[in-house]
Write a protein that holds these residues in place. Structure first.
Motif, PDB file in Angstrom:
ATOM      1  N   TRP A   1      22.441  13.076   1.498  1.00  0.00           N
ATOM      2  CA  TRP A   1      23.144  13.803   3.078  1.00  0.00           C
ATOM      3  C   TRP A   1      23.975  14.962   2.422  1.00  0.00           C
ATOM      4  O   TRP A   1      24.056  15.961   3.460  1.00  0.00           O
ATOM      5  CB  TRP A   1      23.934  12.483   3.557  1.00  0.00           C
ATOM      6  N   ALA A   2      24.788  14.843   1.483  1.00  0.00           N
ATOM      7  CA  ALA A   2      25.932  16.147   1.226  1.00  0.00           C
ATOM      8  C   ALA A   2      25.003  17.129   0.851  1.00  0.00           C
ATOM      9  O   ALA A   2      25.326  17.982   1.172  1.00  0.00           O
ATOM     10  CB  ALA A   2      26.784  15.516   0.104  1.00  0.00           C
TER      11      ALA A   2
ATOM     12  N   SER B   1      28.626  21.087   5.942  1.00  0.00           N
ATOM     13  CA  SER B   1      29.593  19.815   6.178  1.00  0.00           C
ATOM     14  C   SER B   1      30.556  19.614   4.762  1.00  0.00           C
ATOM     15  O   SER B   1      30.048  19.471   3.708  1.00  0.00           O
ATOM     16  CB  SER B   1      28.569  18.470   6.304  1.00  0.00           C
TER      17      SER B   1
ATOM     18  N   ALA C   1      30.859  15.431   4.472  1.00  0.00           N
ATOM     19  CA  ALA C   1      29.633  14.748   3.536  1.00  0.00           C
ATOM     20  C   ALA C   1      30.131  14.970   1.940  1.00  0.00           C
ATOM     21  O   ALA C   1      29.980  13.816   1.194  1.00  0.00           O
ATOM     22  CB  ALA C   1      28.411  15.519   3.848  1.00  0.00           C
ATOM     23  N   ILE C   2      30.713  16.072   1.489  1.00  0.00           N
ATOM     24  CA  ILE C   2      30.881  16.347   0.234  1.00  0.00           C
ATOM     25  C   ILE C   2      32.094  15.291  -0.248  1.00  0.00           C
ATOM     26  O   ILE C   2      32.208  14.844  -1.394  1.00  0.00           O
ATOM     27  CB  ILE C   2      30.937  17.578  -0.099  1.00  0.00           C
TER      28      ILE C   2
ATOM     29  N   PHE D   1      30.905  12.016  -0.551  1.00  0.00           N
ATOM     30  CA  PHE D   1      30.112  11.600  -1.808  1.00  0.00           C
ATOM     31  C   PHE D   1      30.946  11.563  -2.791  1.00  0.00           C
ATOM     32  O   PHE D   1      30.743  10.679  -3.771  1.00  0.00           O
ATOM     33  CB  PHE D   1      29.068  12.863  -1.841  1.00  0.00           C
TER      34      PHE D   1
ATOM     35  N   TYR E   1      32.364  21.024  -3.514  1.00  0.00           N
ATOM     36  CA  TYR E   1      33.670  20.832  -2.684  1.00  0.00           C
ATOM     37  C   TYR E   1      34.470  22.115  -2.754  1.00  0.00           C
ATOM     38  O   TYR E   1      34.687  22.646  -1.580  1.00  0.00           O
ATOM     39  CB  TYR E   1      34.469  19.750  -2.997  1.00  0.00           C
TER      40      TYR E   1
END
Length: 97
Positions: free
Chosen positions: A23-24, A30, A33-34, A37, A91
């Protein structure tokens, strides 16, 4: 997971982090999401250490399949800090501080 040597929580934890990782990667804009994760990876490092140390088989019950399963679990654990580093770089690229 191949030998059913570890409990189901080991597989559920690692596969759910894998799903969050997909998803990330898919949602490039997003930041949440990261972060999820990266948090999941760090949490599974801790739980993998606990699972390996608690459920490591005794010498009498160490078959080739169990030895391979434990070896792959240890290899996965050793590669997770490298994955955490690359996820942290992602990130930073997405605007995290």
């Amino acid at each position: 997971c191949m030998n059913y040597f570890f409990p189901a929580s080991y597989a559920w934890g690692n596969f759910s982090v894998l799903a969050v990782g997909i998803w990330a990667i898919v949602q490039r804009d997003s930041l949440d999401a990261i972060v999820m994760f990266l948090t999941g990876l760090l949490l599974t490092v801790l739980t993998d250490i606990i699972h390996i140390s608690v459920f490591y088989p005794q010498k009498n019950y160490l078959t080739d399949l169990r030895r391979f399963s434990v070896g792959m679990a240890i290899l996965s654990l050793l590669l997770k800090p490298v994955s955490c580093y690359f996820v942290y770089q992602m990130y930073r690229e997405r605007g995290g501080e």
